[in-house]
Write a protein that holds these residues in place. Sequence first.
Motif, PDB file in Angstrom:
ATOM      1  N   PHE A  38      72.737  43.075 -27.432  1.00 28.68           N
ATOM      2  CA  PHE A  38      74.077  42.821 -26.874  1.00 28.68           C
ATOM      3  C   PHE A  38      74.833  42.640 -28.234  1.00 28.68           C
ATOM      4  O   PHE A  38      74.341  42.313 -29.193  1.00 28.68           O
ATOM      5  CB  PHE A  38      74.487  42.000 -26.042  1.00 28.68           C
ATOM      6  CG  PHE A  38      73.826  42.189 -24.574  1.00 28.68           C
ATOM      7  CD1 PHE A  38      74.117  42.976 -23.736  1.00 28.68           C
ATOM      8  CD2 PHE A  38      72.341  41.511 -24.290  1.00 28.68           C
ATOM      9  CE1 PHE A  38      73.419  43.315 -22.779  1.00 28.68           C
ATOM     10  CE2 PHE A  38      71.698  41.715 -23.273  1.00 28.68           C
ATOM     11  CZ  PHE A  38      72.324  42.785 -22.233  1.00 28.68           C
ATOM     12  N   GLY A  45      78.399  47.826 -28.824  1.00 27.48           N
ATOM     13  CA  GLY A  45      76.867  47.989 -28.321  1.00 27.48           C
ATOM     14  C   GLY A  45      77.051  48.198 -26.793  1.00 27.48           C
ATOM     15  O   GLY A  45      77.674  49.018 -26.320  1.00 27.48           O
ATOM     16  N   PRO A  46      75.637  48.260 -26.118  1.00 29.34           N
ATOM     17  CA  PRO A  46      74.273  47.685 -26.863  1.00 29.34           C
ATOM     18  C   PRO A  46      73.736  48.574 -27.810  1.00 29.34           C
ATOM     19  O   PRO A  46      73.901  49.773 -27.879  1.00 29.34           O
ATOM     20  CB  PRO A  46      73.274  47.274 -25.520  1.00 29.34           C
ATOM     21  CG  PRO A  46      74.020  48.380 -24.593  1.00 29.34           C
ATOM     22  CD  PRO A  46      75.184  48.366 -24.718  1.00 29.34           C
TER      23      PRO A  46
END
Length: 214
Positions: A38, A45-46
């Motif tokens: 994360f 993100g992830p």
Amino acid sequence: MQLVVGRIGRAHGIRGDVSVEVRTDEPELRLGPGAVLFTDPASAGPLTVESGKVHSGRLLLRFAGVKDRNAAEALRGTLLISEVDPEERPDDPEEYYDHQLIGLDVVLLDGTLVGELTEVVHLPYQDLLTVKKADGTEVLVPFVSQIVPTIDLENQRAVITPPAGLIDPDQAEVAGTSSAERVESAERAEDSEGSEASGEPESSEGTEGPGESE
């Protein structure tokens, strides 16, 4: 539980590699190929680690979908966060996760309470423990065995043996000043007071006026 395990630095080369400031004692596990991380900010993100290598002492990672330097540079400053089971413990009994340490009482060898451990600061060459004292002020304690000899998770405390002046600045001694030098300095001060009382002029030897310095 989520733990910060790294911070993305500069882009490296033209194929999407980035340098990473490692903030975990288990980079092979947390930042190895296939790891899903994360991010902070979450919009970055992830990220999935595609490959990694060490170059000139720095960890370089390449993430899936990050194909060029521009995309890599856009990630600069992003924190990498790993999901960790709160019951999990490092393999090395002398290592700790940040969440195990935060909230511990910090005490001296004789049991005197210093304060509460509120943060672990990760620097490139040394970790520091932020300790909040009862008066609200904070001190940074180097997380080394000579100063923090005991982490007692069962009793929720960290035992420290701080050098003079680390916790209470009033107890600090001037570096390089020996006891003999301090006595000599005190004697000179007394002699000076005696000269002033008797009306004798003070010596100006060694005093430089404006423009007279070498």
